[in-house]
Design a protein around this motif. Structure first.
Motif, PDB file in Angstrom:
ATOM      1  N   CYS A 212      -5.241  12.431  -2.601  1.00 18.86           N
ATOM      2  CA  CYS A 212      -5.862  11.810  -1.430  1.00 18.86           C
ATOM      3  C   CYS A 212      -7.351  12.154  -1.357  1.00 18.86           C
ATOM      4  O   CYS A 212      -7.730  13.332  -1.410  1.00 18.86           O
ATOM      5  CB  CYS A 212      -5.157  12.270  -0.156  1.00 18.86           C
ATOM      6  SG  CYS A 212      -5.814  11.509   1.348  1.00 18.86           S
ATOM      7  N   THR A 213      -8.179  11.149  -1.211  1.00 16.94           N
ATOM      8  CA  THR A 213      -9.632  11.356  -1.129  1.00 16.94           C
ATOM      9  C   THR A 213     -10.054  11.820   0.254  1.00 16.94           C
ATOM     10  O   THR A 213     -11.213  12.178   0.454  1.00 16.94           O
ATOM     11  CB  THR A 213     -10.376  10.056  -1.477  1.00 16.94           C
ATOM     12  OG1 THR A 213      -9.940   9.003  -0.585  1.00 16.94           O
ATOM     13  CG2 THR A 213     -10.111   9.631  -2.916  1.00 16.94           C
ATOM     14  N   SER A 214      -9.116  11.809   1.202  1.00 12.27           N
ATOM     15  CA  SER A 214      -9.440  12.221   2.568  1.00 12.27           C
ATOM     16  C   SER A 214      -9.004  13.659   2.851  1.00 12.27           C
ATOM     17  O   SER A 214      -9.815  14.514   3.185  1.00 12.27           O
ATOM     18  CB  SER A 214      -8.777  11.280   3.583  1.00 12.27           C
ATOM     19  OG  SER A 214      -9.037  11.701   4.913  1.00 12.27           O
ATOM     20  N   CYS A 215      -7.692  13.950   2.703  1.00  8.73           N
ATOM     21  CA  CYS A 215      -7.201  15.291   3.054  1.00  8.73           C
ATOM     22  C   CYS A 215      -7.006  16.201   1.848  1.00  8.73           C
ATOM     23  O   CYS A 215      -6.768  17.397   2.006  1.00  8.73           O
ATOM     24  CB  CYS A 215      -5.899  15.188   3.840  1.00  8.73           C
ATOM     25  SG  CYS A 215      -4.461  14.675   2.842  1.00  8.73           S
TER      26      CYS A 215
ATOM     27  N   HIS B 202      -4.020   8.150   4.945  1.00  5.54           N
ATOM     28  CA  HIS B 202      -5.230   7.501   4.438  1.00  5.54           C
ATOM     29  C   HIS B 202      -4.904   6.587   3.252  1.00  5.54           C
ATOM     30  O   HIS B 202      -4.208   6.996   2.316  1.00  5.54           O
ATOM     31  CB  HIS B 202      -6.245   8.557   4.003  1.00  5.54           C
ATOM     32  CG  HIS B 202      -7.493   7.996   3.394  1.00  5.54           C
ATOM     33  ND1 HIS B 202      -8.400   7.246   4.109  1.00  5.54           N
ATOM     34  CD2 HIS B 202      -7.985   8.079   2.121  1.00  5.54           C
ATOM     35  CE1 HIS B 202      -9.398   6.892   3.319  1.00  5.54           C
ATOM     36  NE2 HIS B 202      -9.171   7.381   2.111  1.00  5.54           N
ATOM     37  N   VAL B 203      -5.417   5.348   3.295  1.00  8.56           N
ATOM     38  CA  VAL B 203      -5.157   4.385   2.231  1.00  8.56           C
ATOM     39  C   VAL B 203      -6.440   4.112   1.448  1.00  8.56           C
ATOM     40  O   VAL B 203      -7.468   3.758   2.033  1.00  8.56           O
ATOM     41  CB  VAL B 203      -4.620   3.052   2.800  1.00  8.56           C
ATOM     42  CG1 VAL B 203      -4.425   2.031   1.680  1.00  8.56           C
ATOM     43  CG2 VAL B 203      -3.308   3.280   3.547  1.00  8.56           C
ATOM     44  N   ASP B 204      -6.383   4.279   0.154  1.00  8.56           N
ATOM     45  CA  ASP B 204      -7.546   4.046  -0.698  1.00  8.56           C
ATOM     46  C   ASP B 204      -7.048   3.912  -2.135  1.00  8.56           C
ATOM     47  O   ASP B 204      -6.253   4.737  -2.593  1.00  8.56           O
ATOM     48  CB  ASP B 204      -8.525   5.225  -0.597  1.00  8.56           C
ATOM     49  CG  ASP B 204      -9.884   4.910  -1.215  1.00  8.56           C
ATOM     50  OD1 ASP B 204      -9.935   4.163  -2.217  1.00  8.56           O
ATOM     51  OD2 ASP B 204     -10.893   5.423  -0.698  1.00  8.56           O
TER      52      ASP B 204
ATOM     53  N   ASN C  15      -7.124   6.813  -4.426  1.00  6.95           N
ATOM     54  CA  ASN C  15      -6.133   7.889  -4.310  1.00  6.95           C
ATOM     55  C   ASN C  15      -5.255   8.002  -5.555  1.00  6.95           C
ATOM     56  O   ASN C  15      -4.519   8.970  -5.698  1.00  6.95           O
ATOM     57  CB  ASN C  15      -5.225   7.645  -3.100  1.00  6.95           C
ATOM     58  CG  ASN C  15      -5.930   7.910  -1.777  1.00  6.95           C
ATOM     59  OD1 ASN C  15      -6.996   8.516  -1.741  1.00  6.95           O
ATOM     60  ND2 ASN C  15      -5.332   7.454  -0.689  1.00  6.95           N
TER      61      ASN C  15
ATOM     62  N   TYR D  35       0.797  -1.233   0.000  1.00 10.22           N
ATOM     63  CA  TYR D  35       0.000   0.000   0.000  1.00 10.22           C
ATOM     64  C   TYR D  35       0.831   1.287   0.000  1.00 10.22           C
ATOM     65  O   TYR D  35       0.284   2.357   0.265  1.00 10.22           O
ATOM     66  CB  TYR D  35      -0.976   0.019   1.194  1.00 10.22           C
ATOM     67  CG  TYR D  35      -1.868  -1.193   1.252  1.00 10.22           C
ATOM     68  CD1 TYR D  35      -2.839  -1.426   0.274  1.00 10.22           C
ATOM     69  CD2 TYR D  35      -1.725  -2.124   2.272  1.00 10.22           C
ATOM     70  CE1 TYR D  35      -3.648  -2.552   0.312  1.00 10.22           C
ATOM     71  CE2 TYR D  35      -2.514  -3.257   2.319  1.00 10.22           C
ATOM     72  CZ  TYR D  35      -3.470  -3.467   1.341  1.00 10.22           C
ATOM     73  OH  TYR D  35      -4.264  -4.589   1.376  1.00 10.22           O
TER      74      TYR D  35
ATOM     75  N   GLY E 214      -1.295   4.752  -0.183  1.00 10.12           N
ATOM     76  CA  GLY E 214      -1.377   5.498   1.066  1.00 10.12           C
ATOM     77  C   GLY E 214      -0.937   6.940   0.898  1.00 10.12           C
ATOM     78  O   GLY E 214      -0.029   7.247   0.115  1.00 10.12           O
ATOM     79  N   CYS E 215      -1.558   7.846   1.628  1.00 11.66           N
ATOM     80  CA  CYS E 215      -1.221   9.261   1.558  1.00 11.66           C
ATOM     81  C   CYS E 215      -0.043   9.543   2.488  1.00 11.66           C
ATOM     82  O   CYS E 215      -0.106   9.242   3.692  1.00 11.66           O
ATOM     83  CB  CYS E 215      -2.428  10.104   1.959  1.00 11.66           C
ATOM     84  SG  CYS E 215      -2.099  11.883   1.975  1.00 11.66           S
TER      85      CYS E 215
ATOM     86  N   CYS F 146      -1.410  12.301   5.294  1.00 18.21           N
ATOM     87  CA  CYS F 146      -2.329  11.956   6.395  1.00 18.21           C
ATOM     88  C   CYS F 146      -2.401  10.462   6.687  1.00 18.21           C
ATOM     89  O   CYS F 146      -2.982  10.054   7.695  1.00 18.21           O
ATOM     90  CB  CYS F 146      -3.727  12.492   6.107  1.00 18.21           C
ATOM     91  SG  CYS F 146      -4.629  11.592   4.804  1.00 18.21           S
TER      92      CYS F 146
END
Length: 220
Positions: A185-188, A171-173, A176, A161, A165-166, A169
């Motif tokens: 990053c889809t989170s931050c 976040h793993v997706d 991304n 990952y 992974g970002c 932050c």
């Protein structure tokens, strides 16, 4: 040693190794196909020229194999040796630059543990050919031995990952990675070069891995 119609004298010598120092961080190195190696500092060693050479040689090799004549086989042997030397020279130059930068900044080098990469990675057919022909192990070995000579610490980290992974932050997706070269990053909302982001994740894991391993040594 005989290579073709030429003979070479191979001599060995002992070279003193420097004492390994305590690193002030790690240069993370992401290995890939589009880019052979990308560092957490943002240095990209493009694989464009290498892939062009391999693509050209692959087509030439197919034509020679179809001919099957003695002269064609001789050319095939020369072609194989030339390509191997080209790859080795490329790996040497990349390894030297990475180790030199790590030494200059008193850092170590963090590499992915690429054991079983050929079984793990799913790629399109043209990319699979490149993956199987490129010597990831050779580049890693060159970095390791050059680092050992000058005392630069090298650690190997789990590559899982690192590309999804970002580095900002954590976040793993898989979303991304909207494209091969882009990370968002889809989170931050952090965005940047995908390989540089992966290299930064490798760098962070290198720092953590070094801390854990040396904490265990101190306890022992």
């Amino acid at each position: 040693m005989r290579r073709g119609n030429s003979f070479y004298l191979c001599a060995t010598c002992e070279v003193p190794e420097a004492d390994e120092y305590t690193p002030e961080g790690f240069v993370g190195v992401d290995l890939g196909i589009a880019n052979i190696a990308t560092t957490s500092d943002g240095t990209v060693h493009s694989g464009k020229q290498v892939n062009q050479v391999r693509h050209r040689n692959r087509h030439l090799r197919r034509r020679l194999q179809k001919k099957g004549t003695k002269s064609a086989k001789r050319v095939l042997r020369r072609l194989s040796g030339r390509e191997a030397r080209f790859a080795a020279d490329t790996n040497h130059r990349i390894a030297k630059q990475i180790v030199t930068e790590a030494q200059r900044t008193s850092r170590g080098v963090a590499l992915e543990d690429l054991g079983g990469i050929r079984k793990r990675v799913r790629l399109r057919k043209p990319q699979r050919v490149t993956l199987h022909s490129w010597s990831f192990a050779q580049l890693g070995a060159y970095i390791a031995y050059k680092a050992k000579r000058v005392g630069v610490p090298v650690v190997y980290v789990d590559p899982a990952y690192t590309s999804q992974g970002c580095s900002a932050c954590g976040h793993v997706d898989k979303r991304n990675r909207p494209s091969q070269a882009t990370f968002r990053c889809t989170s931050c909302g952090f965005a940047g070069h995908a390989d540089v982001n992966a290299a930064r994740n490798i760098s962070s894991r290198g720092v953590a891995g070094w801390a854990v391993s040396h904490a265990a040594d101190d306890a022992a």
